[in-house]
Design a protein around this motif. Structure first.
Motif, PDB file in Angstrom:
ATOM      1  N   THR A  60     -47.698  21.911  51.748  1.00 23.94           N
ATOM      2  CA  THR A  60     -48.272  22.307  53.039  1.00 23.94           C
ATOM      3  C   THR A  60     -47.164  22.498  54.079  1.00 23.94           C
ATOM      4  N   ALA A  61     -46.048  21.828  53.893  1.00 22.60           N
ATOM      5  CA  ALA A  61     -44.981  21.881  54.900  1.00 22.60           C
ATOM      6  C   ALA A  61     -44.091  23.098  54.665  1.00 22.60           C
ATOM      7  N   GLY A  62     -44.603  24.253  54.995  1.00 17.44           N
ATOM      8  CA  GLY A  62     -43.792  25.467  54.930  1.00 17.44           C
ATOM      9  C   GLY A  62     -43.554  25.960  53.517  1.00 17.44           C
ATOM     10  N   TRP A  63     -44.232  25.417  52.538  1.00 15.95           N
ATOM     11  CA  TRP A  63     -44.171  25.875  51.156  1.00 15.95           C
ATOM     12  C   TRP A  63     -42.787  25.746  50.543  1.00 15.95           C
ATOM     13  N   LYS A  64     -41.942  24.979  51.169  1.00 10.79           N
ATOM     14  CA  LYS A  64     -40.554  25.089  50.749  1.00 10.79           C
ATOM     15  C   LYS A  64     -39.955  23.813  50.179  1.00 10.79           C
ATOM     16  N   GLN A  65     -40.643  22.708  50.265  1.00 13.42           N
ATOM     17  CA  GLN A  65     -39.950  21.447  50.004  1.00 13.42           C
ATOM     18  C   GLN A  65     -39.460  21.292  48.578  1.00 13.42           C
ATOM     19  N   LEU A  66     -40.139  21.927  47.637  1.00 12.74           N
ATOM     20  CA  LEU A  66     -39.698  21.818  46.240  1.00 12.74           C
ATOM     21  C   LEU A  66     -39.061  23.115  45.750  1.00 12.74           C
ATOM     22  N   ALA A  67     -39.034  24.129  46.588  1.00  4.61           N
ATOM     23  CA  ALA A  67     -38.527  25.442  46.173  1.00  4.61           C
ATOM     24  C   ALA A  67     -37.072  25.345  45.721  1.00  4.61           C
ATOM     25  N   GLY A  68     -36.786  26.034  44.631  1.00  5.03           N
ATOM     26  CA  GLY A  68     -35.408  26.090  44.137  1.00  5.03           C
ATOM     27  C   GLY A  68     -35.076  24.987  43.148  1.00  5.03           C
ATOM     28  N   LYS A  69     -35.914  23.970  43.067  1.00  2.00           N
ATOM     29  CA  LYS A  69     -35.613  22.895  42.105  1.00  2.00           C
ATOM     30  C   LYS A  69     -35.911  23.387  40.684  1.00  2.00           C
ATOM     31  N   GLN A  70     -35.153  22.859  39.752  1.00  2.00           N
ATOM     32  CA  GLN A  70     -35.377  23.215  38.355  1.00  2.00           C
ATOM     33  C   GLN A  70     -36.395  22.269  37.713  1.00  2.00           C
ATOM     34  N   VAL A  71     -37.054  22.773  36.691  1.00  2.00           N
ATOM     35  CA  VAL A  71     -38.087  21.993  35.988  1.00  2.00           C
ATOM     36  C   VAL A  71     -37.835  22.073  34.483  1.00  2.00           C
ATOM     37  N   GLY A  72     -37.980  20.937  33.824  1.00  2.00           N
ATOM     38  CA  GLY A  72     -38.006  20.882  32.372  1.00  2.00           C
ATOM     39  C   GLY A  72     -39.354  20.333  31.944  1.00  2.00           C
ATOM     40  N   VAL A  73     -39.852  20.812  30.819  1.00  2.00           N
ATOM     41  CA  VAL A  73     -41.184  20.389  30.364  1.00  2.00           C
ATOM     42  C   VAL A  73     -41.076  19.840  28.946  1.00  2.00           C
ATOM     43  N   VAL A  74     -41.735  18.717  28.716  1.00  2.00           N
ATOM     44  CA  VAL A  74     -41.795  18.104  27.390  1.00  2.00           C
ATOM     45  C   VAL A  74     -43.254  17.808  27.077  1.00  2.00           C
ATOM     46  N   LEU A  75     -43.737  18.328  25.950  1.00  2.00           N
ATOM     47  CA  LEU A  75     -45.136  18.112  25.569  1.00  2.00           C
ATOM     48  C   LEU A  75     -45.228  17.694  24.110  1.00  2.00           C
ATOM     49  N   SER A  76     -46.049  16.701  23.841  1.00  2.00           N
ATOM     50  CA  SER A  76     -46.335  16.359  22.448  1.00  2.00           C
ATOM     51  C   SER A  76     -47.835  16.435  22.234  1.00  2.00           C
ATOM     52  N   TYR A  77     -48.221  16.856  21.039  1.00  2.00           N
ATOM     53  CA  TYR A  77     -49.649  16.996  20.736  1.00  2.00           C
ATOM     54  C   TYR A  77     -49.886  16.716  19.259  1.00  2.00           C
TER      55      TYR A  77
ATOM     56  N   ILE B  93     -38.612  27.002  35.854  1.00  2.00           N
ATOM     57  CA  ILE B  93     -38.688  26.298  34.567  1.00  2.00           C
ATOM     58  C   ILE B  93     -37.482  26.695  33.720  1.00  2.00           C
ATOM     59  N   VAL B  94     -36.683  25.717  33.355  1.00  2.00           N
ATOM     60  CA  VAL B  94     -35.461  25.985  32.585  1.00  2.00           C
ATOM     61  C   VAL B  94     -35.740  25.939  31.084  1.00  2.00           C
ATOM     62  N   GLY B  95     -36.638  25.074  30.661  1.00  2.00           N
ATOM     63  CA  GLY B  95     -36.940  24.976  29.238  1.00  2.00           C
ATOM     64  C   GLY B  95     -38.180  24.146  28.986  1.00  2.00           C
ATOM     65  N   ILE B  96     -38.814  24.448  27.849  1.00  2.00           N
ATOM     66  CA  ILE B  96     -40.033  23.729  27.449  1.00  2.00           C
ATOM     67  C   ILE B  96     -39.827  23.274  26.009  1.00  2.00           C
ATOM     68  N   VAL B  97     -39.944  21.978  25.788  1.00  2.00           N
ATOM     69  CA  VAL B  97     -39.857  21.433  24.430  1.00  2.00           C
ATOM     70  C   VAL B  97     -41.244  20.925  24.058  1.00  2.00           C
ATOM     71  N   HIS B  98     -41.749  21.363  22.919  1.00  2.00           N
ATOM     72  CA  HIS B  98     -43.087  20.923  22.522  1.00  2.00           C
ATOM     73  C   HIS B  98     -43.173  20.870  21.004  1.00  2.00           C
ATOM     74  N   GLY B  99     -44.073  20.021  20.516  1.00  2.00           N
ATOM     75  CA  GLY B  99     -44.226  19.962  19.073  1.00  2.00           C
ATOM     76  C   GLY B  99     -45.373  19.078  18.636  1.00  2.00           C
ATOM     77  N   THR B 100     -45.751  19.272  17.374  1.00  2.00           N
ATOM     78  CA  THR B 100     -46.813  18.456  16.770  1.00  2.00           C
ATOM     79  C   THR B 100     -46.254  17.086  16.430  1.00  2.00           C
ATOM     80  N   LEU B 101     -46.725  16.098  17.148  1.00  2.00           N
ATOM     81  CA  LEU B 101     -46.265  14.715  16.989  1.00  2.00           C
ATOM     82  C   LEU B 101     -47.472  13.846  17.308  1.00  2.00           C
ATOM     83  N   MET B 102     -47.976  13.094  16.371  1.00  2.00           N
ATOM     84  CA  MET B 102     -49.237  12.390  16.607  1.00  2.00           C
ATOM     85  C   MET B 102     -49.023  10.919  16.941  1.00  2.00           C
ATOM     86  N   ASP B 103     -48.410  10.203  16.004  1.00  3.65           N
ATOM     87  CA  ASP B 103     -48.336   8.754  16.161  1.00  3.65           C
ATOM     88  C   ASP B 103     -47.018   8.317  16.789  1.00  3.65           C
ATOM     89  N   VAL B 104     -47.045   7.132  17.378  1.00  7.30           N
ATOM     90  CA  VAL B 104     -45.809   6.578  17.926  1.00  7.30           C
ATOM     91  C   VAL B 104     -44.773   6.540  16.804  1.00  7.30           C
TER      92      VAL B 104
END
Ligand SMILES: Cc1cc2nc3c(=O)[nH]c(=O)nc-3n(C[C@H](O)[C@H](O)[C@H](O)COP(=O)(O)O)c2cc1C
Length: 194
Positions: free
Chosen positions: A108-125, A153-164
């Motif tokens: 809400t604050a000028g749409w800018k507070q997080l702009a320019g930051k990089q993001v990495g994503v990690v997903l397990s399913y 978004i710099v990169g997304i790592v994801h994969g089939t991983l079920m159990d601890v």
């Protein structure tokens, strides 16, 4: 100054798959000289956004006094943010979603507070691929959010991983996570493959 990497762990399983991959992202980022901080969201008191819109009056400051207050500081000072989540019910976990909903004040604050930051994503399913698992929905949500907030978004790592423990049995995912960490730690962009 060293780059700062903030990792938000969205699983309730501290030793689970997305956490294990996130730890490898941290290793890679530290190798590249970055400072890394990881936050285990499940342990925190993060209330849902209540849509009070006070943040519009306060210039982006959320008035809910809970553990998000310390996370706001970490988000603002980070150069890169890693979102690590299990796929739950075909999208990101409730823990991560509640945290992200509370970023409303920042935009809400000028749409800018997080702009320019990089993001990495990690997903397990647990399911066999990105589509049947619903991981694709998680990615679509995060991509939409980053486009809106002007984060990269710099990169997304994801994969089939079920159990601890499954992540440890997949060195290819662990290496991808480490590589993502190296890129975030070095501030490389998504087109830089080395
Ligand atoms: C409540 C719940 C919902 C889940 N929903 C899905 C799902 O929609 N798709 C899927 O492929 N796996 C699903 N899973 C399996 C998890 O995504 C999988 O075990 C994942 O590796 C967990 O990550 P974690 O070890 O980081 O917690 C679900 C598991 C739980 C406990």
């Amino acid at each position: 100054m060293a780059r700062r990497i903030l990792i938000l762990k969205g699983s309730p399983r501290a030793g689970g798959n997305s956490a294990a991959l996130a730890d490898r992202v941290a290793d890679g980022a530290r190798e590249a000289g970055a400072e890394v901080e990881a936050v285990f969201l499940h342990d925190l008191d993060i209330r849902p956004c209540d849509a009070c819109d006070n943040c519009i009056e306060t210039g982006g400051v959320c008035i809910i006094k809970d553990d998000m207050q310390s996370i706001y500081q970490k988000l603002l000072s980070a150069d890169a943010i890693v979102l690590a989540s299990p796929v739950y019910w075909f999208t990101i976990s409730a823990q991560l979603k509640a945290c992200i909903d509370r970023w409303y004040g920042l935009q809400t604050a000028g749409w800018k507070q997080l702009a320019g930051k990089q993001v990495g994503v990690v997903l397990s399913y647990g399911d066999t691929d990105l589509y049947s698992s619903g991981g694709i929905n998680a990615i679509h949500t995060i991509e939409s959010m980053c486009r809106f907030l002007r984060m990269e978004i710099v990169g997304i790592v994801h994969g089939t991983l079920m159990d601890v423990g499954d992540a440890a049995k997949h060195p290819e995912f662990m290496e991808q996570a480490c590589q993502l960490g190296r890129h975030l730690g070095a501030g490389k962009d998504k087109n830089d493959s080395h």
